[in-house]
Design a protein around this motif. Structure first.
Motif, short mmCIF file in Angstrom:
data_model
loop_
_atom_site.label_atom_id
_atom_site.label_comp_id
_atom_site.label_asym_id
_atom_site.label_seq_id
_atom_site.Cartn_x
_atom_site.Cartn_y
_atom_site.Cartn_z
N ALA A 83 0.86 -1.19 0.00
CA ALA A 83 0.00 0.00 0.00
C ALA A 83 0.89 1.23 0.00
O ALA A 83 2.00 1.21 0.50
N SER A 84 0.39 2.28 -0.58
CA SER A 84 1.07 3.57 -0.49
C SER A 84 0.00 4.65 -0.47
O SER A 84 -1.02 4.53 -1.14
N THR B 104 -5.11 3.47 4.95
CA THR B 104 -5.75 2.15 4.96
C THR B 104 -4.73 1.09 4.59
O THR B 104 -3.73 1.37 3.93
N VAL B 105 -5.00 -0.13 5.01
CA VAL B 105 -4.16 -1.26 4.66
C VAL B 105 -5.05 -2.50 4.54
O VAL B 105 -6.01 -2.66 5.29
N ASP B 106 -4.76 -3.33 3.56
CA ASP B 106 -5.48 -4.59 3.36
C ASP B 106 -4.58 -5.73 3.84
O ASP B 106 -3.38 -5.74 3.58
N ALA B 107 -5.18 -6.69 4.54
CA ALA B 107 -4.42 -7.81 5.07
C ALA B 107 -5.29 -9.06 5.10
O ALA B 107 -6.51 -8.99 4.99
N ARG B 108 -4.63 -10.19 5.24
CA ARG B 108 -5.31 -11.47 5.41
C ARG B 108 -4.46 -12.33 6.34
O ARG B 108 -3.27 -12.07 6.49
#
Length: 123
Positions: free
Chosen positions: A13-14, A56-60
């Motif tokens: 992410a940036s 924001t950040v996306d994760a799993r």
């Protein structure tokens, strides 16, 4: 102990944030009879974020199935911060320089502050 049960795999992410930072700066200089210079400096300002200030950040889960979608985490930054800094430089007629400084940034939910001191001698 099992390692890695709740490890996260974070997607790249940036984010770019834009802000305006007007300030008023005051300073002066006094020279003593022995050639010692004293230079105080004070800055009072405001940092105002322009536009979106929500990283924001996306994760799993690293051990989860590939079919399980990522989840998104976001946090809002305070849009307005009050900024203050103070510095004092003392310079001798020779090659000695002393600097002491302190700074702070204050908003509704965040306080950041710090300071430093340094001594330099030319040779």
């Amino acid at each position: 102990m099992r390692r890695g049960r709740f490890r996260l795999r974070i997607d790249d992410a940036s984010d770019a944030y834009f802000f305006a930072q007007p300030a008023v700066e005051l300073g002066g200089r006094w020279v003593g009879a022995d050639g010692v210079q004293v230079r105080p400096h004070l800055s009072l300002g405001v940092t105002q974020f322009i536009g979106n200030a929500t990283p924001t950040v996306d994760a799993r889960f690293a051990t989860g199935s590939a079919e399980v979608p990522a989840f998104r985490t976001a946090t809002s930054l305070d849009r307005t911060h009050a900024d203050v800094s103070a510095r004092l430089d003392v310079l001798t007629r020779g090659s000695l320089a002393l600097r002491a400084e302190a700074f702070g940034s204050f908003s509704s939910n965040t306080t950041t502050y710090g300071g430093g001191i340094s001594l330099a001698m030319g040779f």
